[in-house]
Design an enzyme around this catalytic site. Sequence first.
Site, short mmCIF file in Angstrom:
data_model
loop_
_atom_site.label_atom_id
_atom_site.label_comp_id
_atom_site.label_asym_id
_atom_site.label_seq_id
_atom_site.Cartn_x
_atom_site.Cartn_y
_atom_site.Cartn_z
N LYS A 145 6.60 2.13 11.83
CA LYS A 145 6.66 2.54 13.23
C LYS A 145 7.27 1.51 14.16
CE LYS A 145 2.69 1.23 11.38
NZ LYS A 145 1.64 1.94 10.73
N LYS A 166 3.29 4.27 17.85
CA LYS A 166 3.20 5.72 17.27
C LYS A 166 3.51 6.60 18.63
CE LYS A 166 0.53 4.74 13.44
NZ LYS A 166 -0.95 4.31 12.92
N ARG A 174 8.72 -8.54 -2.85
CA ARG A 174 8.85 -9.86 -2.59
C ARG A 174 7.81 -10.65 -3.70
NH1 ARG A 174 9.30 -9.78 3.86
NH2 ARG A 174 7.65 -8.15 3.71
N GLU A 203 8.39 10.26 9.16
CA GLU A 203 7.34 11.10 9.30
C GLU A 203 5.98 10.31 9.12
OE1 GLU A 203 6.92 14.99 9.89
OE2 GLU A 203 5.14 13.62 10.45
N VAL A 253 3.91 7.89 11.98
CA VAL A 253 3.04 8.43 12.90
C VAL A 253 1.92 9.32 12.07
CG1 VAL A 253 2.75 9.71 15.16
CG2 VAL A 253 4.89 8.39 14.52
N ALA A 271 12.37 -3.12 -5.12
CA ALA A 271 12.51 -4.58 -5.06
C ALA A 271 11.11 -4.99 -4.23
CB ALA A 271 13.67 -5.17 -4.18
N THR A 295 0.79 -1.34 0.06
CA THR A 295 -0.04 -0.04 0.11
C THR A 295 0.87 1.11 -0.06
OG1 THR A 295 -1.63 -1.14 1.22
CG2 THR A 295 -2.07 1.43 1.24
N VAL A 296 1.83 1.29 1.02
CA VAL A 296 2.80 2.63 1.23
C VAL A 296 3.73 2.78 -0.08
CG1 VAL A 296 4.06 3.98 2.40
CG2 VAL A 296 2.14 2.38 3.52
N1 HSE Z 1 -2.88 0.35 10.58
C1 HSE Z 1 -2.39 2.08 10.76
C2 HSE Z 1 -3.90 2.46 10.91
C3 HSE Z 1 -1.86 2.40 9.46
O1 HSE Z 1 -4.77 2.03 10.89
O2 HSE Z 1 -3.56 3.80 11.69
C4 HSE Z 1 -1.17 3.87 9.28
O3 HSE Z 1 -0.17 3.80 10.47
#
Ligand code: HSE
Length: 473
Positions: A143, A243, A85, A167, A170, A83, A53-54
């Site tokens: 995190k 966080k 998986r 950044e 959190v 890269a 996702t990120v």
């Molecule tokens: N799983 C985390 C959330 C993703 O729902 O806040 C963002 O850190």
Amino acid sequence: MLGFCPVSSIIRGVSLLLFDKEFDKEFDREFRGSRLNTDPNKTINVGICGLGTVGGGTLSLLENNRADIEAKLGCSIEVTRVATRTLRPEVIAAFSGAGTDLFDVVNDPDVDIVVETVGGFDPAFELVKTALSNGKHVVTANKALIAERGNELFPVAEANGVTLAFESAVAGGIPIIKALREGLAANRIDSLAGIINGTGNFILTEMTDKQSQFEGVLKEAQDLGYAEADPAFDIEGTDAAHKLTIMASIAFGIPLQFDKTYTEGISHIEPEDILYAGELGCVIKHLGIARRSEKGVEMRVHPALIEKSRLLGNVHGVGNAVVVHGNEVGSTLYSGPGAGAGATASAVVADLIDIARQIQAGASTPFIPALGYCRENEGLEVLSIDEIESEYYLRILVSDVVGVLAGISGKLEKLAISIEAVIQKEAAGNLASIVILTHSALESQLNIAIAEIEAMDEVSGAVKRIRVAGFED
Ligand code: HSE
């Protein structure tokens, strides 16, 4: 008006206007760009480890906002190596350097900045450590890694004169790290409190507004890309504790101490708790609270009743919000989307831009300490949860017989815990639910009271306890 204005001052006004324009042009030529030492031909090479996702969101954002980012930076950011998986055909088509060996990215001599979006500890810890040791800057959204292994990784970054930026770790898209570390640097931060897990807030919001069932909403949060790979991290509070640990370290200048952060999730919250909270004028939110007092530092993550009228009572869905109290500025509020591809990528790319600026400026070492302090605040001990003071919501299932409420209030009174409100409702069979809102009490005293109440013959099962949010916003 013009009729009263002397001609000489009109001429003077016009010439000033012309002079201003000339000055602007001159300023543009002389200072803009050159002052920042930007090299428009320079390209900053980025390698990404992990395209979930990120990582995927970061790739899309860099492409979508390419022109704007280049205009801000004065040079370009190119993703030259990725890269993942599981290598999908479209990734192979887009990157000649795409592969499945994550270490190829951190060992690539042409990569300037590594983005780590693999998550977890293994192999993320070794990946980040290797990248830093190879003199590469690292941007991570991890995190868990920062909260639990950051004390080992930041010195490696420092020793190699590179930045480990986080950044995005959190509160998703909210720039709370920058706010705490830089924007509020002039203040002594006394407390912070917030909703810092988007999945948990999404679940509680849906349960409150639509009376939805926990499991169904969790599945929805997973489908929307909000939840962690292991959603227990969201619903049992671990993600929020990571966080909070990071924020508290920056706010108070203490080492990262995840193991001392009290962690309680939302899986024990039942629809009737949400209902009773509503009758008391409150909603239930999953909060992270960090506060310093003369006694020490509190770091705790747990569900809490909060009045519907308060700021944090009105943060819904995947939204996150953090209230920070600085001794000079007072209370400040930061809110925005706390999870999801776009929000998190926004923070990842902000870190990339920061580091690219540092590279452009030719800075040999980062000039902001990663956690905001050059010297730790010694002597600030983390308090145990037994040492905190709070108001409490208690829900007790009792046999519906005469004197039971008096018995319970007697136990509380004996420990000097006073009652603010009581609700009593019939339950199934010959049972009743008694809900008590207490005034402020020491947690260790409340534990004694709960044990005594649970030992009463008329009381069935465990007493449900939810703390009440006790900070200002
Ligand atoms: N799983 C985390 C959330 C993703 O729902 O806040 C963002 O850190």
